[in-house]
Design a protein around this motif. Structure first.
Motif, PDB file in Angstrom:
ATOM      1  N   ARG A  54      26.322  -0.055 -18.284  1.00  0.00           N
ATOM      2  CA  ARG A  54      27.462  -0.900 -18.593  1.00  0.00           C
ATOM      3  C   ARG A  54      28.181  -0.400 -19.847  1.00  0.00           C
ATOM      4  NH1 ARG A  54      25.260  -7.123 -17.628  1.00  0.00           N
ATOM      5  NH2 ARG A  54      24.179  -6.712 -15.653  1.00  0.00           N
ATOM      6  N   GLY A  55      29.503  -0.409 -19.797  1.00  0.00           N
ATOM      7  CA  GLY A  55      30.297   0.019 -20.934  1.00  0.00           C
ATOM      8  C   GLY A  55      30.586   1.503 -20.966  1.00  0.00           C
ATOM      9  N   ILE A  56      29.894   2.282 -20.145  1.00  0.00           N
ATOM     10  CA  ILE A  56      30.092   3.735 -20.114  1.00  0.00           C
ATOM     11  C   ILE A  56      30.656   4.177 -18.773  1.00  0.00           C
ATOM     12  CG2 ILE A  56      28.957   5.983 -20.257  1.00  0.00           C
ATOM     13  CD1 ILE A  56      26.945   4.758 -22.169  1.00  0.00           C
ATOM     14  N   GLY A  57      29.968   3.830 -17.699  1.00  0.00           N
ATOM     15  CA  GLY A  57      30.400   4.223 -16.370  1.00  0.00           C
ATOM     16  C   GLY A  57      29.223   4.620 -15.516  1.00  0.00           C
ATOM     17  N   TYR A  58      29.514   4.933 -14.267  1.00  0.00           N
ATOM     18  CA  TYR A  58      28.465   5.259 -13.304  1.00  0.00           C
ATOM     19  C   TYR A  58      28.866   6.481 -12.485  1.00  0.00           C
ATOM     20  CZ  TYR A  58      26.928   0.488 -14.323  1.00  0.00           C
ATOM     21  OH  TYR A  58      26.523  -0.663 -14.956  1.00  0.00           O
ATOM     22  N   ARG A  59      27.863   7.182 -11.999  1.00  0.00           N
ATOM     23  CA  ARG A  59      28.080   8.279 -11.069  1.00  0.00           C
ATOM     24  C   ARG A  59      26.815   8.471 -10.245  1.00  0.00           C
ATOM     25  NH1 ARG A  59      27.533  14.022 -14.372  1.00  0.00           N
ATOM     26  NH2 ARG A  59      25.489  13.613 -15.300  1.00  0.00           N
ATOM     27  N   VAL A  60      26.967   9.152  -9.103  1.00  0.00           N
ATOM     28  CA  VAL A  60      25.816   9.561  -8.300  1.00  0.00           C
ATOM     29  C   VAL A  60      25.463  10.974  -8.698  1.00  0.00           C
ATOM     30  CG1 VAL A  60      25.021  10.143  -5.984  1.00  0.00           C
ATOM     31  CG2 VAL A  60      26.274   8.035  -6.360  1.00  0.00           C
ATOM     32  N   THR A  61      24.208  11.184  -9.030  1.00  0.00           N
ATOM     33  CA  THR A  61      23.789  12.506  -9.508  1.00  0.00           C
ATOM     34  C   THR A  61      23.630  13.490  -8.361  1.00  0.00           C
ATOM     35  OG1 THR A  61      21.473  11.814  -9.444  1.00  0.00           O
ATOM     36  CG2 THR A  61      22.645  11.520 -11.511  1.00  0.00           C
ATOM     37  N   ALA A  62      23.397  14.735  -8.703  1.00  0.00           N
ATOM     38  CA  ALA A  62      23.298  15.821  -7.727  1.00  0.00           C
ATOM     39  C   ALA A  62      21.944  15.822  -7.039  1.00  0.00           C
ATOM     40  CB  ALA A  62      23.562  17.158  -8.415  1.00  0.00           C
ATOM     41  N   ALA A  63      21.593  16.974  -6.492  1.00  0.00           N
ATOM     42  CA  ALA A  63      20.373  17.087  -5.695  1.00  0.00           C
ATOM     43  C   ALA A  63      19.136  16.610  -6.446  1.00  0.00           C
ATOM     44  CB  ALA A  63      20.180  18.545  -5.270  1.00  0.00           C
ATOM     45  N   ILE A  64      18.210  16.040  -5.678  1.00  0.00           N
ATOM     46  CA  ILE A  64      16.979  15.494  -6.252  1.00  0.00           C
ATOM     47  C   ILE A  64      16.002  16.624  -6.550  1.00  0.00           C
ATOM     48  CG2 ILE A  64      14.988  14.044  -5.734  1.00  0.00           C
ATOM     49  CD1 ILE A  64      16.918  12.344  -4.037  1.00  0.00           C
ATOM     50  N   THR A  65      15.389  16.582  -7.728  1.00  0.00           N
ATOM     51  CA  THR A  65      14.431  17.605  -8.137  1.00  0.00           C
ATOM     52  C   THR A  65      13.099  16.959  -8.453  1.00  0.00           C
ATOM     53  OG1 THR A  65      16.164  18.984  -9.083  1.00  0.00           O
ATOM     54  CG2 THR A  65      13.926  19.404  -9.819  1.00  0.00           C
ATOM     55  N   LEU A  66      12.040  17.527  -7.904  1.00  0.00           N
ATOM     56  CA  LEU A  66      10.687  17.083  -8.213  1.00  0.00           C
ATOM     57  C   LEU A  66      10.001  18.207  -8.980  1.00  0.00           C
ATOM     58  CD1 LEU A  66       9.424  15.477  -4.876  1.00  0.00           C
ATOM     59  CD2 LEU A  66      10.205  14.316  -6.927  1.00  0.00           C
ATOM     60  N   PRO A  67       9.789  18.050 -10.271  1.00  0.00           N
ATOM     61  CA  PRO A  67       9.177  19.136 -11.026  1.00  0.00           C
ATOM     62  C   PRO A  67       7.754  19.370 -10.546  1.00  0.00           C
ATOM     63  CG  PRO A  67       9.384  17.153 -12.372  1.00  0.00           C
ATOM     64  CD  PRO A  67      10.063  16.868 -11.076  1.00  0.00           C
ATOM     65  N   PRO A  68       7.349  20.639 -10.346  1.00  0.00           N
ATOM     66  CA  PRO A  68       8.164  21.840 -10.554  1.00  0.00           C
ATOM     67  C   PRO A  68       8.836  22.307  -9.272  1.00  0.00           C
ATOM     68  CG  PRO A  68       5.916  22.462 -10.213  1.00  0.00           C
ATOM     69  CD  PRO A  68       5.955  20.963 -10.057  1.00  0.00           C
ATOM     70  N   LEU A  69       9.071  21.401  -8.330  1.00  0.00           N
ATOM     71  CA  LEU A  69       9.641  21.781  -7.052  1.00  0.00           C
ATOM     72  C   LEU A  69      11.109  21.402  -6.968  1.00  0.00           C
ATOM     73  CD1 LEU A  69       6.810  20.498  -4.680  1.00  0.00           C
ATOM     74  CD2 LEU A  69       7.166  22.830  -5.470  1.00  0.00           C
ATOM     75  N   ASN A  70      11.917  22.305  -6.430  1.00  0.00           N
ATOM     76  CA  ASN A  70      13.298  21.990  -6.106  1.00  0.00           C
ATOM     77  C   ASN A  70      13.375  21.835  -4.591  1.00  0.00           C
ATOM     78  OD1 ASN A  70      14.321  22.210  -8.762  1.00  0.00           O
ATOM     79  ND2 ASN A  70      14.256  24.439  -8.575  1.00  0.00           N
ATOM     80  N   LEU A  71      13.664  20.620  -4.146  1.00  0.00           N
ATOM     81  CA  LEU A  71      13.642  20.340  -2.716  1.00  0.00           C
ATOM     82  C   LEU A  71      15.004  20.586  -2.078  1.00  0.00           C
ATOM     83  CD1 LEU A  71      11.589  17.011  -2.566  1.00  0.00           C
ATOM     84  CD2 LEU A  71      10.773  19.355  -2.408  1.00  0.00           C
TER      85      LEU A  71
END
Length: 230
Positions: A54-71
């Protein structure tokens, strides 16, 4: 507008990855700021990777990452489907193990997903029935690769579409299509599809019906909405 439809509209607005102020989102969906705050909490609880406050803004982030795996999207789908299948099985021990594994996966998600509830593949309202469309994902992916037209049944109406891209929004899948029935782009919720037929006819790339054209249209709509509120 039904709340689930408004939430899907918000996902489509936020999908460009840029920061959107709550006031702008409220104006775009014709609801109050308080409703937008509740909607953002609901989307985050449903697994949609929402970032902001709240007060800043919202966005949907990019691809999901599971450390240490990039799915990849395909790997993520396989994981999602596997957990769901085991979790809904008759073996109580395996079902419990699927849920605890879901909890562990949620625990290592990036911070913007840390508020999501336990149960990676056990969706909450408003997308609790998201699993209904999983059976169509392999056919849709293949149709995208081979440029095969599809006949889809949604809300008891048949639509002839050109599938362009599958997107994953935290337990919710959508498909970007050029709808030949409606003569426009659309982002369809896969869980709302009740029947799918692969048609024998193929489609060729056309500049005004391509994924690039869809992205350009969404970007233009976002810029016009922003400039119109200044």
């Amino acid at each position: 507008m039904r709340r689930a439809d408004r939430l899907m509209q918000l996902v489509q607005i936020l999908r460009d990855g840029t920061l959107h102020r709550a006031g702008d989102l409220a104006a775009a969906t014709n609801v109050s700021l308080r409703t937008i705050y509740r909607d953002m909490e609901t989307l985050a609880a449903s697994g949609v990777p929402i970032e902001g406050e709240r007060g800043i803004g919202y966005r949907v982030t990019a691809a999901i990452t599971l450390p240490p795996l990039n799915l990849t999207m395909t790997e993520l789908e396989a994981l999602h489907l596997g957990l769901l299948a085991v979790g809904q099985g008759q073996d109580a021990e395996l079902s419990a193990a699927a849920e605890t594994l879901s909890n562990k996966l949620d625990a290592v998600m990036p911070e913007d997903r840390s508020s999501a509830p336990p149960g990676y593949s056990f969706a909450v309202y408003p997308f609790a029935d998201a699993a209904r469309g999983f059976q169509y994902l392999p056919q849709m992916r293949q149709a995208i690769r081979t440029r095969q037209k599809l006949a889809l049944i949604l809300d008891d109406e048949e639509r002839i579409v050109r599938p362009l891209q599958l997107d994953y929004w935290g337990r919710l899948w959508t498909c970007v299509v050029w709808c030949e029935t409606g003569k426009d782009f659309d982002a369809l919720r896969v869980d709302q599809i009740t029947d799918l037929r692969v048609l024998p006819s193929l489609f060729v790339d056309e500049a005004d019906k391509s994924l690039s054209a869809f992205n350009a249209q969404r970007h233009s709509q976002s810029e016009n909405a922003t400039s119109g509120r200044k």
